[in-house]
Design an enzyme around this catalytic site. Structure first.
Site, PDB file in Angstrom:
ATOM      1  N   ALA A  43       0.798  -1.279  -0.075  1.00 37.03           N
ATOM      2  CA  ALA A  43      -0.110   0.115   0.029  1.00 37.03           C
ATOM      3  C   ALA A  43       0.880   1.556  -0.118  1.00 37.03           C
ATOM      4  CB  ALA A  43      -0.991  -0.146   1.081  1.00 37.03           C
ATOM      5  N   GLY A  47       5.876   5.605  -1.595  1.00 39.99           N
ATOM      6  CA  GLY A  47       6.369   6.241  -0.430  1.00 39.99           C
ATOM      7  C   GLY A  47       5.143   7.007   0.160  1.00 39.99           C
ATOM      8  N   CYS A  49       4.630  10.208   0.075  1.00 35.85           N
ATOM      9  CA  CYS A  49       3.939  11.274  -0.375  1.00 35.85           C
ATOM     10  C   CYS A  49       2.909  10.943  -1.340  1.00 35.85           C
ATOM     11  CB  CYS A  49       5.096  12.075  -1.139  1.00 35.85           C
ATOM     12  SG  CYS A  49       4.592  13.387  -2.097  1.00 35.85           S
ATOM     13  N   GLY A 118      12.401  -4.208   7.337  1.00 33.05           N
ATOM     14  CA  GLY A 118      13.646  -4.359   7.176  1.00 33.05           C
ATOM     15  C   GLY A 118      14.316  -4.221   8.661  1.00 33.05           C
ATOM     16  N   GLY A 185       0.694  23.590  13.029  1.00 34.41           N
ATOM     17  CA  GLY A 185       1.532  23.617  11.820  1.00 34.41           C
ATOM     18  C   GLY A 185       0.792  23.492  10.273  1.00 34.41           C
ATOM     19  N   PRO A 186       1.892  23.305   9.459  1.00 30.40           N
ATOM     20  CA  PRO A 186       1.197  23.197   8.094  1.00 30.40           C
ATOM     21  C   PRO A 186      -0.023  22.162   7.848  1.00 30.40           C
ATOM     22  CG  PRO A 186       3.587  23.510   7.823  1.00 30.40           C
ATOM     23  CD  PRO A 186       3.139  23.103   9.278  1.00 30.40           C
ATOM     24  N   GLY A 188      -1.931  20.484   9.765  1.00 33.92           N
ATOM     25  CA  GLY A 188      -3.310  20.955  10.391  1.00 33.92           C
ATOM     26  C   GLY A 188      -3.970  21.985  10.030  1.00 33.92           C
ATOM     27  N   HIS A 455       1.288  38.017 -18.983  1.00 35.34           N
ATOM     28  CA  HIS A 455       0.087  38.666 -18.709  1.00 35.34           C
ATOM     29  C   HIS A 455      -1.075  38.070 -19.150  1.00 35.34           C
ATOM     30  CE1 HIS A 455      -2.510  42.031 -17.331  1.00 35.34           C
ATOM     31  NE2 HIS A 455      -3.091  41.972 -18.375  1.00 35.34           N
TER      32      HIS A 455
END
Length: 467
Positions: A43, A47, A49, A118, A185-186, A188, A455
């Site tokens: 799962a 990683g 992220c 591991g 923090g970020p 939350g 622009h």
């Protein structure tokens, strides 16, 4: 069959499938090396992220923002609960796709994949404990890439099913009516903003004295006002006492200090608690002491500027080595290690310029020194700052209907070089990379102000704010 009889030897062994590990595995395999990659669970192929952090959380946020924008345009639209459920479904589909793609991008390069945990049983030997039993792997080069896991404080009730971490919050069975976010923090704050915009009663409970305490006070004030407008309530200076399940919810017990210096007990009843007070390196059970690998106070693997541990041939990359916990730092760690293994050996982690983004709405991105830090470092500071709504040269925020925020630069008055920036504005997650590059290359504020930008774009703000 004994373990000795099943030992397999490799040129390189990576423990943990993070950004650095998977990239190193592929590159070494393509060079003809025999490579093994150990991952505790299928799962988590790809990683943290890919599966439970950056990508799926941002997918949730984007799906919610887009659905809410559509709802505002339509006479009849989905309920907030349906929007949340739809965002979860879209997130799940993306996770499945990326997880599968990450498996093949490694396996198809010839890397041997081992499912299991591991554990070092020697300086260059790792035992993989999986469903099929134990397997010993040895390698000249071993890379530890096991990431980090949420910090869980030792307070009563923290193991309640109503208290969830940054992974559990993504898989709630339904949209809650009331949510407490413990931690400012970020992670939350991103969830607090998203759920508040879905109509959830959100309260952020934090030990810090003010919200957004890691940012310059003026920027923090604007960010706090934006989240308050979205419906987020803040309780700061709080000390947690316990979590107590009550019916279909949970009560958060905490205390605040009165002006007289006394502790005043408080409680808040909610449906769920998101516990987001940080993450720590995931080194439990790795057997690092058996291998003689040094660790630090937070359990992190101690490394030098080349990501080398004290054991020759063993490296640690990503969150597990105690550095900034960002996927892109893990990616840079991989470049450092690859340079050690097959390059000149000169690339290091020293002097990194690291941008960050907190994905509230609009996102808040920073790089370099804040104003106070710059002054404390001895610089004569010039500040260039402007509310986003007042920047005439940048119509894009108004076009997309999100003109909130502020742009602030901290500049060395003596040289005009950019020392740092805080960008609370749409597209800041992209703009901050340009600023980081400018700092790295020693560009001046005048250089950024004098550049030509497309622009309408958000980067046009530099023409005006830095003029």
């Amino acid at each position: 069959m004994s373990l000795d009889e099943t030992t397999k030897n490799y040129d390189a062994l990576i423990v943990g499938w993070g950004k650095a590990g998977k990239t190193i595995a592929q590159k070494l395999a393509l060079r003809g090396q025999k490579v093994a990659l150990v991952e505790a669970s299928p799962a988590m192929y790809g990683g943290t992220c890919i599966n439970i952090a950056c990508v799926p959380t941002k997918k949730l946020i984007v799906e919610v923002e887009q659905a809410l924008a559509a709802k505002a345009r339509e006479a009849e639209a989905s309920s907030d609960a349906a929007i949340f459920a739809g965002a979860q479904k879209a997130r799940n589909a993306l996770i499945e796709k990326l997880n599968n793609a990450n498996y093949h991008m490694v396996a198809d390069k010839g890397v041997d994949i081992y499912d299991g945990t591991g554990e070092f049983v020697g300086p260059k030997t790792v035992r993989v404990n999986g469903e099929q039993g134990a397997q010993l792997l040895t390698a000249d080069t071993i890379i530890i890439n096991t990431g980090a896991r949420p910090v869980v404080p030792p307070i009563p009730g923290v193991d309640s099913k109503r208290v969830v971490d940054s992974t559990g919050i993504q898989f709630l069975p339904t949209l809650p009516g009331r949510l407490a976010v413990v931690g400012g923090g970020p992670i939350g704050l991103e969830y607090a903003d998203m759920f508040a915009q879905l109509g959830v009663e959100v309260t952020v409970i934090d030990a810090a004295p003010v919200p957004f305490t890691r940012f310059d006070a003026d920027v923090a004030s604007v960010a706090t006002d934006i989240l308050a407008k979205h419906g987020v309530q803040f309780v700061n200076g709080a000390k947690l006492a316990s979590f107590v399940e009550s019916g279909d919810g949970v009560v958060v017990n905490y205390s605040l200090t009165t002006p007289a210096g006394e502790a005043e007990n408080q409680e808040l009843a909610v449906d769920y608690v998101l516990l987001a007070i940080g993450r720590r390196p995931a080194t439990d059970g790795l057997g690092l002491e058996t291998a003689g690998i040094a660790t630090g106070a937070r359990g992190e693997v101690v490394v030098d500027e080349f990501c080398r541990t004290n054991v020759p041939g063993v490296f640690a990359v990503g969150d597990v080595n105690g550095g900034p916990q960002f996927t892109y730092i893990s990616f840079d760690d991989h470049r450092v290690v690859m340079d050690q293994l097959v390059g000149s050996g000169k690339r290091s982690t020293a002097g990194r310029i690291i941008p960050t983004s907190t994905f509230i709405n609009p996102p808040l991105s920073t790089v370099g020194l804040g104003e106070q830090a710059a002054r404390e470092a001895g610089y004569e500071v010039r500040v260039a700052s402007k509310p986003v709504a007042a920047i005439a040269a940048m119509p894009r925020p108004k076009i997309v209907g999100n003109p909130d925020g502020v742009i602030k630069f901290v500049i060395d008055a003596a040289t005009d070089r950019i020392l740092g920036a805080s960008l609370l504005v749409i597209d800041s997650q992209e703009l901050i990379n340009l600023v980081a590059l400018a700092i790295k290359q020693g560009l001046t504020a005048a250089d950024l102000a004098g550049a030509i930008y497309t622009h309408p774009s958000s980067s046009e703000a530099f023409n005006e704010v830095l003029a």
